[in-house]
Design an enzyme around this catalytic site. Structure first.
Site, PDB file in Angstrom:
ATOM      1  N   PHE A 156       0.860  -1.182   0.000  1.00 49.09           N
ATOM      2  CA  PHE A 156       0.000   0.000   0.000  1.00 49.09           C
ATOM      3  C   PHE A 156       0.896   1.231   0.000  1.00 49.09           C
ATOM      4  CE2 PHE A 156      -2.251   3.610   1.691  1.00 49.09           C
ATOM      5  CZ  PHE A 156      -3.405   3.591   0.915  1.00 49.09           C
ATOM      6  N   ASP A 241       9.518   2.847   1.949  1.00 51.51           N
ATOM      7  CA  ASP A 241       8.309   3.607   2.287  1.00 51.51           C
ATOM      8  C   ASP A 241       8.044   3.409   3.774  1.00 51.51           C
ATOM      9  OD1 ASP A 241       5.803   4.615   2.800  1.00 51.51           O
ATOM     10  OD2 ASP A 241       4.890   3.823   0.966  1.00 51.51           O
ATOM     11  N   LYS A 270       2.610  10.773   7.257  1.00 53.90           N
ATOM     12  CA  LYS A 270       1.791  10.515   8.453  1.00 53.90           C
ATOM     13  C   LYS A 270       2.326  11.231   9.700  1.00 53.90           C
ATOM     14  CE  LYS A 270      -0.963   6.718   6.879  1.00 53.90           C
ATOM     15  NZ  LYS A 270      -0.529   5.863   5.781  1.00 53.90           N
TER      16      LYS A 270
END
Ligand SMILES: *Cc1c(COP(=O)(O)O)cnc(C)c1O
Length: 418
Positions: A156, A241, A270
């Protein structure tokens, strides 16, 4: 914070529930690209939220790790408020006085040289794809248009058209083609398959060191180290990531550190914005980010003063190591409890690292979504992923007492079939 609160799910006597009306109003006037749980949050502090009916809930999702430092951390709110009174946006047409510090501090935290700020995680991934391709043509010498990037199944990396082009989730892709070419998918955790997929045209391997959305999947020991060795030998960039796994969540600043791996490129997002503003970044070497020239890439909001001020405070908080240590210590407790629940037959399986876990629940519970709804009734916010997995990502500031209380509620819910 005390857990002796108004029992969740029990509206105070004489108060009519506003939640139903608010949920219906939201559903009537918003695109249905999410399926939120029926709770309408009005305020929050630390690990706890309060909804519009005055019910309190323990937040064990923490904005998918965007809220690593909890809701409204005083240091982050103070940094934001101070900056709001000074200057919030300049665009990159001009310099501003928080920019150099932000880039210097973030590069330093990552042990790298250069920073390219963006806003959302998906933008950081897009940026890395563009930079890796240009690096491939300019530095590695790949023929024009031939660059390829290897990714892992179950990944993702966000929701843009290019990023869903290499998703293996049909729901993320169906109806959104045509897709961006140039990506090769290999199984996650299989270093041999990854090595076999590399060609002279491969410019990068893009991986989550722990796959979050897939259910907090930790690769086999030695995998990341082997991928690092192979990519270095084949002159392929390793792009980690760490948008969800990074900045303390796993008990280290970066999940890659668990295997002493340093990638060529870190992608952060985030928690970098402290749950206050969206902040993402690509962090790498001068050689890699140096392929960009003025006008070739950018963002109106990327690196804005407010974002830099909040992120600088996030970086300062991570410098102390206390949040990483908390994640490691509370994580040990979390996984011990989950193993107990597995041994007791309440949980099918659990995985994770630090204060981060994927919990597989048995079919008899009616799916992860049903478990999340029953947790909500007991005063705990969690969310399912991939049907039968509950993802636990408590804020790193949670007290041990609150964590235990939340896990008690999970055990209670799983002790009874739906
Ligand atoms: C959330 C996430 C993204 C996308 O971030 P957005 O800010 O939602 O665009 C990318 N990669 C990983 C690993 C993520 O968890």
């Amino acid at each position: 914070m005390s857990v002796a609160v108004t029992p969740a799910g029990a509206a105070s006597p004489g108060v009519t529930s506003a939640t139903g009306d608010a949920v219906r109003a939201a559903e009537a006037r918003s695109a249905r690209n999410y399926h939120p749980l029926p709770v309408v949050i009005a305020s929050a502090e630390g690990a706890w939220t309060t909804d519009i009916d005055g019910r309190r809930h323990l937040d064990l999702l923490a904005g998918y790790s965007a809220l690593n430092f909890g809701h409204g951390h005083p240091r982050l709110i103070a940094a934001a408020k101070t900056q709001l009174d000074r200057v919030t946006l300049t665009s990159r047409a001009f310099h501003h006085d928080r920019f150099a510090d932000f880039c210097t501090e973030l590069a330093d935290l990552c042990g790298m040289e250069t920073v390219l700020p963006m806003n959302t995680g998906a933008e950081a991934v897009e940026t890395a794809v563009k930079v890796a391709r240009k690096w491939g043509y300019r530095v590695k010498g790949v023929a024009p248009g031939a660059a390829r990037i290897v990714v892992a199944a179950g990944n993702f990396h966000g929701r843009t058209t290019t990023v869903v082009s290499f998703s293996s989730d049909p729901g993320a892709r169906d109806g959104f083609g045509p897709f961006t070419p140039g990506f090769d998918t290999v199984p996650f955790g299989d270093a041999d398959a990854l090595e076999a997929a590399l060609t002279d045209d491969t410019v990068a391997v893009l991986l989550e060191p722990v796959q979050g959305e897939a259910g907090v999947c930790v690769p086999p020991a030695g995998y990341l180290a082997r991928v690092r060795e192979t990519t270095a030998r084949r002159n392929v960039l390793l792009i980690a990531d760490e948008i969800q796994s990074g900045l303390g969540r796993t008990g280290r600043t970066f999940a890659c550190e668990h295997e002493q791996v340093t990638p060529d490129v870190y992608l952060l997002g985030k928690a970098l914005g402290g749950g206050v503003v969206p902040v993402s970044a690509v962090v790498s070497s001068r050689e890699v980010l140096g392929v960009l020239r003025p006008g070739q890439h950018g963002s109106t909001f990327g690196g804005n003063p407010l974002a830099c001020a909040v992120a600088l405070e996030v970086i300062a908080m991570l410098r102390t190591g206390e949040f990483q240590q908390r994640a490691a210590e509370l994580g040990t407790r979390l996984h011990a409890r989950l193993h107990e629940m597995t041994a007791a037959g309440l949980v099918e399986a659990s995985r994770g690292r630090g204060l981060w876990a994927g919990v597989d629940v048995a079919d008899r519970h009616g799916g992860g979504g049903a478990v999340a709804r029953r947790m909500l009734e007991r005063g705990v916010l969690v969310k399912d992923t991939h049907g039968s997995t509950i993802r636990l990502a408590p804020p790193l500031v949670i007290t041990e007492q609150d964590l235990e209380w939340g896990l008690d509620r999970l055990a209670e819910v799983l002790a009874r079939p739906a």
